[in-house]
Design an enzyme around this catalytic site. Structure first.
Site, PDB file in Angstrom:
ATOM      1  N   ASP A  80      62.984 -56.914  15.711  1.00 26.73           N
ATOM      2  CA  ASP A  80      62.096 -56.166  14.487  1.00 26.73           C
ATOM      3  C   ASP A  80      63.298 -55.064  13.915  1.00 26.73           C
ATOM      4  O   ASP A  80      63.401 -54.044  14.371  1.00 26.73           O
ATOM      5  CB  ASP A  80      61.118 -55.389  15.334  1.00 26.73           C
ATOM      6  CG  ASP A  80      60.420 -54.646  14.165  1.00 26.73           C
ATOM      7  OD1 ASP A  80      59.942 -55.101  13.214  1.00 26.73           O
ATOM      8  OD2 ASP A  80      59.789 -53.370  14.590  1.00 26.73           O
ATOM      9  N   GLU A 108      61.913 -60.788  12.143  1.00 29.10           N
ATOM     10  CA  GLU A 108      60.921 -60.662  11.212  1.00 29.10           C
ATOM     11  C   GLU A 108      61.435 -60.516   9.827  1.00 29.10           C
ATOM     12  O   GLU A 108      62.471 -59.906   9.659  1.00 29.10           O
ATOM     13  CB  GLU A 108      60.130 -59.385  11.503  1.00 29.10           C
ATOM     14  CG  GLU A 108      58.767 -59.069  10.859  1.00 29.10           C
ATOM     15  CD  GLU A 108      58.069 -57.876  11.236  1.00 29.10           C
ATOM     16  OE1 GLU A 108      57.429 -57.942  12.277  1.00 29.10           O
ATOM     17  OE2 GLU A 108      57.978 -56.712  10.575  1.00 29.10           O
ATOM     18  N   ASP A 153      58.338 -50.559  18.530  1.00 26.83           N
ATOM     19  CA  ASP A 153      59.408 -51.532  18.061  1.00 26.83           C
ATOM     20  C   ASP A 153      60.043 -52.513  18.972  1.00 26.83           C
ATOM     21  O   ASP A 153      59.980 -53.681  18.572  1.00 26.83           O
ATOM     22  CB  ASP A 153      60.648 -50.561  17.357  1.00 26.83           C
ATOM     23  CG  ASP A 153      60.200 -49.536  16.421  1.00 26.83           C
ATOM     24  OD1 ASP A 153      60.051 -49.978  15.284  1.00 26.83           O
ATOM     25  OD2 ASP A 153      60.344 -48.592  16.557  1.00 26.83           O
TER      26      ASP A 153
END
Length: 172
Positions: free
Chosen positions: A8, A67, A139
């Protein structure tokens, strides 16, 4: 058996999570957050690159799932996020790993069941799916969710490969 590193990306905090898919089951390996210190953007990007390089060397993933960038209200923030993402992708590709990209909505849909899930819902489902004793940091949970999304997507593709044909948009 496939070991997946989920990322991420962020220019201040980059989450990472490693899971292992064995057959149709997944197991938690490790996760955490790379906290990027203050400094110039090039220095921060180097921190991300070096940290992902070290994680790859320590954990030996087979693939990386990351992502995709989304357009934030602030164009400057989006550009910095894209550069952080590029540093993480480059660290993986330099070590000959395949990189798979997933939209945030697809990740949430895959893990929570709705693309509009909030961070708390993602954390809760990651904890439940991986049978973790505690709730992972936001996160890190997002990175684990990206890895889970990749595992789920690969399982679906494997299932589709065994099907013979499509009819009216359906696999038969």
């Amino acid at each position: 058996m496939t070991r997946i590193l989920g990322i991420d990306p962020g220019s201040r905090k980059t989450g990472f999570g490693v899971i292992e898919r064995i057959g149709g089951k997944v197991a938690y390996i490790t996760s955490g957050v790379i906290r990027v210190p203050e400094g110039s953007l090039p220095e921060r990007l180097k921190v991300i690159f070096d940290a992902i390089t070290q994680i790859v060397q320590q954990q030996s993933p087979d693939v990386v799932a990351i992502e995709q960038i989304f357009m934030a209200k602030n164009a400057s923030s989006s550009l910095k996020l894209g550069q952080a993402r590029g540093a993480a992708i480059t660290a993986a590709v330099v070590q000959d790993l395949s990189v798979y990209e997933y939209e945030a909505r697809k990740v949430k849909q895959s893990v929570v069941g709705t693309g509009a899930a909030d961070k708390a819902q993602v954390q809760h489902m990651v904890k439940a799916l991986l049978r973790l004793p505690g709730t992972p940091q936001e996160d890190a949970a997002d990175a684990l969710a990206v890895a889970l999304c990749h595992a789920n997507t690969q399982d679906q593709l494997i299932a589709l490969a065994g099907k013979r044909s499509f009819r009216r948009g359906r696999v038969v």
